[in-house]
Motif scaffolding. Structure first.
Motif, mmCIF file in Angstrom:
data_model
loop_
_atom_site.group_PDB
_atom_site.id
_atom_site.type_symbol
_atom_site.label_atom_id
_atom_site.label_comp_id
_atom_site.label_asym_id
_atom_site.label_seq_id
_atom_site.Cartn_x
_atom_site.Cartn_y
_atom_site.Cartn_z
ATOM 1 N N TRP A 81 0.832 -1.193 0.000
ATOM 2 C CA TRP A 81 0.000 0.000 0.000
ATOM 3 C C TRP A 81 0.876 1.255 0.000
ATOM 4 O O TRP A 81 2.004 1.254 0.499
ATOM 5 C CB TRP A 81 -0.896 0.037 1.235
ATOM 6 N N ILE A 92 -10.385 0.633 -3.057
ATOM 7 C CA ILE A 92 -9.853 -0.041 -4.225
ATOM 8 C C ILE A 92 -10.423 -1.458 -4.279
ATOM 9 O O ILE A 92 -10.639 -2.098 -3.254
ATOM 10 C CB ILE A 92 -8.311 -0.058 -4.162
ATOM 11 N N SER A 121 -16.004 -2.808 -2.488
ATOM 12 C CA SER A 121 -16.466 -2.061 -3.676
ATOM 13 C C SER A 121 -17.705 -2.703 -4.280
ATOM 14 O O SER A 121 -17.867 -2.747 -5.500
ATOM 15 C CB SER A 121 -15.342 -1.966 -4.720
ATOM 16 N N ARG A 166 -8.111 3.535 0.402
ATOM 17 C CA ARG A 166 -9.470 4.068 0.498
ATOM 18 C C ARG A 166 -9.470 5.596 0.433
ATOM 19 O O ARG A 166 -8.568 6.243 0.962
ATOM 20 C CB ARG A 166 -10.122 3.661 1.829
ATOM 21 N N HIS A 213 -6.483 5.331 -6.108
ATOM 22 C CA HIS A 213 -6.345 3.892 -6.296
ATOM 23 C C HIS A 213 -5.162 3.570 -7.205
ATOM 24 O O HIS A 213 -4.468 2.567 -6.992
ATOM 25 C CB HIS A 213 -7.645 3.311 -6.861
ATOM 26 N N ASP A 214 -4.928 4.412 -8.219
ATOM 27 C CA ASP A 214 -3.766 4.204 -9.079
ATOM 28 C C ASP A 214 -2.466 4.333 -8.288
ATOM 29 O O ASP A 214 -1.452 3.714 -8.633
ATOM 30 C CB ASP A 214 -3.764 5.212 -10.227
ATOM 31 N N LYS A 242 -2.197 3.210 -5.353
ATOM 32 C CA LYS A 242 -2.310 2.117 -4.387
ATOM 33 C C LYS A 242 -2.584 2.648 -2.968
ATOM 34 O O LYS A 242 -2.113 2.091 -1.981
ATOM 35 C CB LYS A 242 -1.063 1.222 -4.403
#
Length: 396
Positions: free
Chosen positions: A117, A236, A265, A211, A205-206, A208
């Motif tokens: 992450w 994500i 999600s 949330r 999200h790209d 990483k």
């Protein structure tokens, strides 16, 4: 046909993670943290007496093996616990390199996190300029407030009045892989906040970042500010199908209670029920009564973590455990023949530890119902396998 109820007691860790020395609260490693045992010790020593008295009383959880699980996980005797178990119990160890909500839940649902992450540095300007510029463009403002690590309740107290005057969103993070945006529902607007978070989520999200969390609040500078129940998580998506997908793909129904839908999600989710923990317990009881045969009910009770763990409130955490224990006893008594209830956790959050972050710990796995063999030490992913086998669902 069998039904399954998988319930996550958010942050109820039991110590003993073999890699805890690699995870930190500030500069202090998590080695030695033990959420459940340290709460029980504080209760026994009279150090958790706000709104309650005496030793920690969780007879229903203990009868399922909670005290024995603590001892197996860490060698620690949780004071006042350890009766002969009537249920099947074990201890689960995580392999994902995080001590956060998505890592724990994904792995409990069968899929460890396959990447590292992204975390924001704990410094005055925590976010890169490109991210700040994107946030401003989407919000239609010339700046943001915060841009730091912060407690969510403290930062709205500090910046709420300024936010109401200038309209800039309050953006902050924590030791988790998360980007949080707080905004006033009245002056900024709830829908505007949710749209901002949803539009910003793909960028995070790209990177990483696990949330993007919308943190709406109300109130005023004179009477104080308070967060509302309209929180929304934009997480994500898991990289592969998880337990909820397995069950849904088999033609079964999946009920999500609490923030499960957000965590996954909405992958593999048919019905969502939300609310504070007391309302979630009513939803769980209702689903024990009405959930269709062959279904999965996946629930998360977050207030152990959000209200008491992060705030280092030992008495509050103990009260929450005792309340949950009484209510889960009612759930167990309402279960049907062939049902299974699996109680577990996603990480620790020891309220006696330093800092305000989660703690890297093993978690209990307590099972009420038929058809499960003795467990001992298992992995988080084994929880998904236990549920899938009970439902007769194929495991990819």
């Amino acid at each position: 046909m069998a039904r399954a109820f998988l319930v996550v007691m958010d942050s109820v860790g039991i110590g003993g993670a073999p890699d805890a020395h690699m995870f930190f609260n500030g500069t202090v490693p998590d080695e030695g943290a033990n959420t459940l045992a340290h709460i029980a010790r504080a209760c026994a020593q009279g150090e958790a007496s706000e709104g309650r008295l005496g030793p920690l009383r969780v007879p229903n959880l203990d009868s399922l093996g909670l005290g024995r699980a603590v001892q197996l996980a860490s060698g620690n005797l949780a004071l006042g616990l350890g009766m002969e178990p009537a249920g099947v119990w074990g201890v689960a160890t995580e392999v994902s390199k995080g001590k956060d909500t998505p890592s724990g839940h994904w792995e409990l649902a069968g899929v460890p996190v396959p990447w590292e992450w992204h975390y924001f540095p704990d410094q005055e300007r925590a976010f890169p300029k490109e991210l700040v510029d994107k946030t401003c463009a989407l919000a239609g403002t010339d700046g943001i407030l915060g841009n730091c690590h912060a407690s969510g309740t403290a930062i709205i107290d500090e910046l709420g009045a300024l936010h109401m005057r200038n309209g800039q969103p309050i953006c902050y993070t924590s030791a988790d892989s998360v980007f949080q945006i707080a905004a006033h529902e009245g002056t900024f607007g709830l829908e505007k906040l949710l749209t901002l978070c949803e539009d910003l989520a793909p960028t995070l999200h790209d990177m990483k970042v696990g949330r993007v969390i919308a943190r709406p609040f109300l109130g005023d500078p004179q009477n104080g500010f308070f967060r509302t129940e309209n929180r929304r998580d934009y997480a994500i998506a898991p990289p592969r199908p998880v337990l909820t997908n397995w069950v849904q793909d088999a033609g079964r129904k999946v009920y999500a209670v609490g923030k499960i839908g957000d965590i996954f999600s909405m992958q593999g989710i048919d019905v969502v029920r939300k609310g504070p923990d007391d309302m979630l317990m009513k939803h769980l009881v209702d689903l024990v009564d009405i959930a269709e045969e062959g279904s999965l009910t996946f629930a998360n009770f977050v207030e152990f973590d959000s209200l008491y763990g992060h705030r280092r409130d030992v008495s509050g955490y103990a009260r929450a455990l005792e309340w949950f224990d009484g209510e889960i006893g009612k759930v167990i008594r309402r279960m049907g023949r062939g049902d299974i209830l699996v109680l577990t956790a996603d990480h620790g959050n020891d309220p006696t530890w330093v800092g305000t972050d989660h703690t890297r710990e093993r978690v209990p796995v307590l099972i009420a119902g038929a058809g499960v063999d003795a467990l001992g030490h298992i992995e988080f992913t084994d929880v998904a396998a236990i549920v899938a086998r009970h439902l007769g669902v194929s495991i990819p």
